[in-house]
Design a protein around this motif. Structure first.
Motif, PDB file in Angstrom:
ATOM      1  N   LYS A 161       0.804  -1.214   0.000  1.00  0.00           N
ATOM      2  CA  LYS A 161       0.000   0.000   0.000  1.00  0.00           C
ATOM      3  C   LYS A 161       0.841   1.271   0.000  1.00  0.00           C
ATOM      4  O   LYS A 161       0.349   2.353   0.340  1.00  0.00           O
ATOM      5  N   GLU A 162       2.098   1.123  -0.396  1.00  0.00           N
ATOM      6  CA  GLU A 162       2.987   2.285  -0.468  1.00  0.00           C
ATOM      7  C   GLU A 162       3.563   2.414  -1.873  1.00  0.00           C
ATOM      8  O   GLU A 162       4.011   1.428  -2.468  1.00  0.00           O
ATOM      9  N   ALA A 163       3.545   3.631  -2.398  1.00  0.00           N
ATOM     10  CA  ALA A 163       4.109   3.913  -3.721  1.00  0.00           C
ATOM     11  C   ALA A 163       5.151   5.014  -3.585  1.00  0.00           C
ATOM     12  O   ALA A 163       4.958   5.984  -2.843  1.00  0.00           O
ATOM     13  N   THR A 164       6.249   4.845  -4.295  1.00  0.00           N
ATOM     14  CA  THR A 164       7.308   5.844  -4.320  1.00  0.00           C
ATOM     15  C   THR A 164       7.567   6.232  -5.765  1.00  0.00           C
ATOM     16  O   THR A 164       7.802   5.371  -6.611  1.00  0.00           O
ATOM     17  N   VAL A 165       7.494   7.529  -6.045  1.00  0.00           N
ATOM     18  CA  VAL A 165       7.671   8.055  -7.400  1.00  0.00           C
ATOM     19  C   VAL A 165       8.966   8.843  -7.465  1.00  0.00           C
ATOM     20  O   VAL A 165       9.281   9.616  -6.552  1.00  0.00           O
ATOM     21  N   VAL A 166       9.709   8.654  -8.552  1.00  0.00           N
ATOM     22  CA  VAL A 166      10.923   9.426  -8.783  1.00  0.00           C
ATOM     23  C   VAL A 166      10.865   9.955 -10.207  1.00  0.00           C
ATOM     24  O   VAL A 166      10.379   9.272 -11.111  1.00  0.00           O
ATOM     25  N   HIS A 167      11.342  11.193 -10.416  1.00  0.00           N
ATOM     26  CA  HIS A 167      11.273  11.707 -11.785  1.00  0.00           C
ATOM     27  C   HIS A 167      12.293  12.801 -12.053  1.00  0.00           C
ATOM     28  O   HIS A 167      12.765  13.504 -11.152  1.00  0.00           O
ATOM     29  N   VAL A 168      12.621  12.916 -13.342  1.00  0.00           N
ATOM     30  CA  VAL A 168      13.479  13.963 -13.884  1.00  0.00           C
ATOM     31  C   VAL A 168      12.870  14.369 -15.229  1.00  0.00           C
ATOM     32  O   VAL A 168      12.650  13.515 -16.089  1.00  0.00           O
ATOM     33  N   GLY A 169      12.586  15.652 -15.416  1.00  0.00           N
ATOM     34  CA  GLY A 169      12.035  16.110 -16.693  1.00  0.00           C
ATOM     35  C   GLY A 169      10.547  16.385 -16.618  1.00  0.00           C
ATOM     36  O   GLY A 169      10.012  16.713 -15.553  1.00  0.00           O
ATOM     37  N   ASP A 170       9.852  16.243 -17.758  1.00  0.00           N
ATOM     38  CA  ASP A 170       8.428  16.601 -17.798  1.00  0.00           C
ATOM     39  C   ASP A 170       7.506  15.425 -18.098  1.00  0.00           C
ATOM     40  O   ASP A 170       6.321  15.640 -18.388  1.00  0.00           O
ATOM     41  N   SER A 171       7.997  14.202 -18.042  1.00  0.00           N
ATOM     42  CA  SER A 171       7.086  13.064 -18.017  1.00  0.00           C
ATOM     43  C   SER A 171       6.450  13.029 -16.624  1.00  0.00           C
ATOM     44  O   SER A 171       7.085  13.397 -15.643  1.00  0.00           O
ATOM     45  N   ARG A 172       5.209  12.569 -16.542  1.00  0.00           N
ATOM     46  CA  ARG A 172       4.437  12.772 -15.319  1.00  0.00           C
ATOM     47  C   ARG A 172       3.956  11.487 -14.670  1.00  0.00           C
ATOM     48  O   ARG A 172       3.846  10.451 -15.314  1.00  0.00           O
ATOM     49  N   ALA A 173       3.610  11.620 -13.383  1.00  0.00           N
ATOM     50  CA  ALA A 173       2.913  10.577 -12.634  1.00  0.00           C
ATOM     51  C   ALA A 173       1.679  11.197 -11.997  1.00  0.00           C
ATOM     52  O   ALA A 173       1.734  12.309 -11.464  1.00  0.00           O
ATOM     53  N   TYR A 174       0.573  10.455 -12.076  1.00  0.00           N
ATOM     54  CA  TYR A 174      -0.696  10.883 -11.485  1.00  0.00           C
ATOM     55  C   TYR A 174      -1.201   9.809 -10.529  1.00  0.00           C
ATOM     56  O   TYR A 174      -1.050   8.612 -10.803  1.00  0.00           O
ATOM     57  N   GLY A 175      -1.838  10.239  -9.463  1.00  0.00           N
ATOM     58  CA  GLY A 175      -2.626   9.354  -8.622  1.00  0.00           C
ATOM     59  C   GLY A 175      -4.090   9.576  -8.937  1.00  0.00           C
ATOM     60  O   GLY A 175      -4.545  10.720  -8.955  1.00  0.00           O
ATOM     61  N   VAL A 176      -4.823   8.494  -9.204  1.00  0.00           N
ATOM     62  CA  VAL A 176      -6.211   8.621  -9.659  1.00  0.00           C
ATOM     63  C   VAL A 176      -7.098   7.646  -8.892  1.00  0.00           C
ATOM     64  O   VAL A 176      -6.767   6.462  -8.761  1.00  0.00           O
ATOM     65  N   ASN A 177      -8.219   8.166  -8.386  1.00  0.00           N
ATOM     66  CA  ASN A 177      -9.272   7.308  -7.832  1.00  0.00           C
ATOM     67  C   ASN A 177     -10.595   8.050  -7.971  1.00  0.00           C
ATOM     68  O   ASN A 177     -10.656   9.132  -8.569  1.00  0.00           O
ATOM     69  N   ARG A 178     -11.653   7.484  -7.413  1.00  0.00           N
ATOM     70  CA  ARG A 178     -12.972   8.083  -7.585  1.00  0.00           C
ATOM     71  C   ARG A 178     -13.105   9.433  -6.877  1.00  0.00           C
ATOM     72  O   ARG A 178     -14.064  10.184  -7.138  1.00  0.00           O
ATOM     73  N   SER A 179     -12.172   9.759  -6.015  1.00  0.00           N
ATOM     74  CA  SER A 179     -12.186  11.066  -5.350  1.00  0.00           C
ATOM     75  C   SER A 179     -11.575  12.159  -6.214  1.00  0.00           C
ATOM     76  O   SER A 179     -11.757  13.350  -5.937  1.00  0.00           O
ATOM     77  N   GLY A 180     -10.814  11.769  -7.251  1.00  0.00           N
ATOM     78  CA  GLY A 180     -10.222  12.765  -8.123  1.00  0.00           C
ATOM     79  C   GLY A 180      -8.864  12.345  -8.650  1.00  0.00           C
ATOM     80  O   GLY A 180      -8.456  11.191  -8.554  1.00  0.00           O
ATOM     81  N   ILE A 181      -8.168  13.314  -9.217  1.00  0.00           N
ATOM     82  CA  ILE A 181      -6.853  13.080  -9.798  1.00  0.00           C
ATOM     83  C   ILE A 181      -5.854  14.030  -9.132  1.00  0.00           C
ATOM     84  O   ILE A 181      -6.168  15.194  -8.870  1.00  0.00           O
ATOM     85  N   ARG A 182      -4.672  13.521  -8.868  1.00  0.00           N
ATOM     86  CA  ARG A 182      -3.615  14.318  -8.252  1.00  0.00           C
ATOM     87  C   ARG A 182      -2.345  14.144  -9.060  1.00  0.00           C
ATOM     88  O   ARG A 182      -1.878  13.027  -9.279  1.00  0.00           O
ATOM     89  N   ARG A 183      -1.809  15.246  -9.535  1.00  0.00           N
ATOM     90  CA  ARG A 183      -0.527  15.190 -10.238  1.00  0.00           C
ATOM     91  C   ARG A 183       0.574  15.072  -9.196  1.00  0.00           C
ATOM     92  O   ARG A 183       0.758  15.950  -8.353  1.00  0.00           O
ATOM     93  N   LEU A 184       1.311  13.971  -9.232  1.00  0.00           N
ATOM     94  CA  LEU A 184       2.309  13.687  -8.202  1.00  0.00           C
ATOM     95  C   LEU A 184       3.644  14.350  -8.495  1.00  0.00           C
ATOM     96  O   LEU A 184       4.436  14.570  -7.573  1.00  0.00           O
ATOM     97  N   THR A 185       3.915  14.624  -9.764  1.00  0.00           N
ATOM     98  CA  THR A 185       5.192  15.200 -10.163  1.00  0.00           C
ATOM     99  C   THR A 185       5.011  16.644 -10.592  1.00  0.00           C
ATOM    100  O   THR A 185       3.922  17.067 -10.959  1.00  0.00           O
ATOM    101  N   LYS A 186       6.090  17.384 -10.552  1.00  0.00           N
ATOM    102  CA  LYS A 186       6.102  18.771 -11.013  1.00  0.00           C
ATOM    103  C   LYS A 186       7.117  18.879 -12.139  1.00  0.00           C
ATOM    104  O   LYS A 186       8.289  18.528 -11.966  1.00  0.00           O
TER     105      LYS A 186
END
Length: 243
Positions: free
Chosen positions: A112-137
């Motif tokens: 039940k744990e997720a870890t996101v790592v990023h460099v650049g402008d490719s993105r990660a989103y968290g999505v469920n019935r409550s809405g969408i959250r952009r995890l990366t900037k």
């Protein structure tokens, strides 16, 4: 946990310089990565493939089921560092690869744990019935201008320098990555994508397709179809994780 991915050259470009990989580490753990290459017809493809291969191989080599979160963070950051060094070193060896680089966005989901790592402008989103959250900037000129109040969201969508990124794998000897943590529950989704998709759809449209689509296994195809129906001038890649 189920995972699907898809990549396509889009409607304009003859070559696909995006790449993705899905690595099932055990029944409860998966690592996914997307890289979007740049630097010419040949070298962009080399950069993205090399970065994804090195990143996933390093995760495969160092991961263990009993790792605490601190070690997972260090492992992901180390894999990014190694991918960056490898692409940068390759770019120094051959003139035709000079200046090549790639974005990288990855997620490791363990229970039940997720870890996101990023460099650049490719993105990660968290999505469920409550809405969408952009995890990366985005590490981009447009994002910097948005942060400074120099552009509105509407202006940013069509700004001429939209594709200029300020941080990439392989363009410098050392790169800084961003890292995020997210608690996930059964039924939640995580979406990784290249800017070939996020430039074609806004967050609410992505939310609708992920949450309300008929079948999750066809979600990546639906997202691709929408992007291509709108002209898809860039390569389009997405990976969807259903918890």
């Amino acid at each position: 946990m189920q995972v699907w991915g898809m990549t396509d050259a889009g409607c304009v470009r003859s070559q696909n310089q995006d790449t993705y990989q899905i690595e099932q580490l055990d029944r409860n753990t998966v690592c996914c990565v997307i890289c979007d290459g740049m630097g010419g017809a040949k070298s962009g493809n080399i950069a993205s493939t090399l970065a994804a291969d090195v990143f996933v191989e390093e995760i495969r080599r160092t991961w263990s089921p009993s790792m605490p979160q601190r070690d997972i963070d260090q492992m992901l950051q180390g894999a990014v560092k190694l991918a960056n060094f490898t692409v940068f070193d390759q770019a120094q060896q051959l003139e035709e690869f000079s200046g090549m680089g790639t974005t990288l966005v990855a997620v490791l989901v363990q229970g039940k744990e997720a870890t996101v790592v990023h460099v650049g402008d490719s993105r990660a989103y968290g999505v469920n019935r409550s809405g969408i959250r952009r995890l990366t900037k985005d590490h981009s000129l447009v994002q910097l201008m948005l942060d400074r109040g120099e552009l509105t969201q509407d202006q940013a969508r069509t700004y001429p320098g939209k594709n200029y990124i300020t941080r990439a794998i392989g363009t410098e000897a050392v790169v800084e990555c961003d890292l995020f943590h997210l608690d996930v529950e059964r039924g939640d989704c995580l979406l990784l994508c290249s800017d070939g998709l996020s430039n074609m759809m806004d967050d609410q449209e992505i939310l609708f397709e992920v949450v309300h689509g008929v079948n999750k296994q066809y979600c990546c195809q639906r997202l691709l179809d929408i992007a291509k129906n709108r002209g898809a001038p860039d390569n389009v890649t997405s990976v969807l994780v259903l918890i």
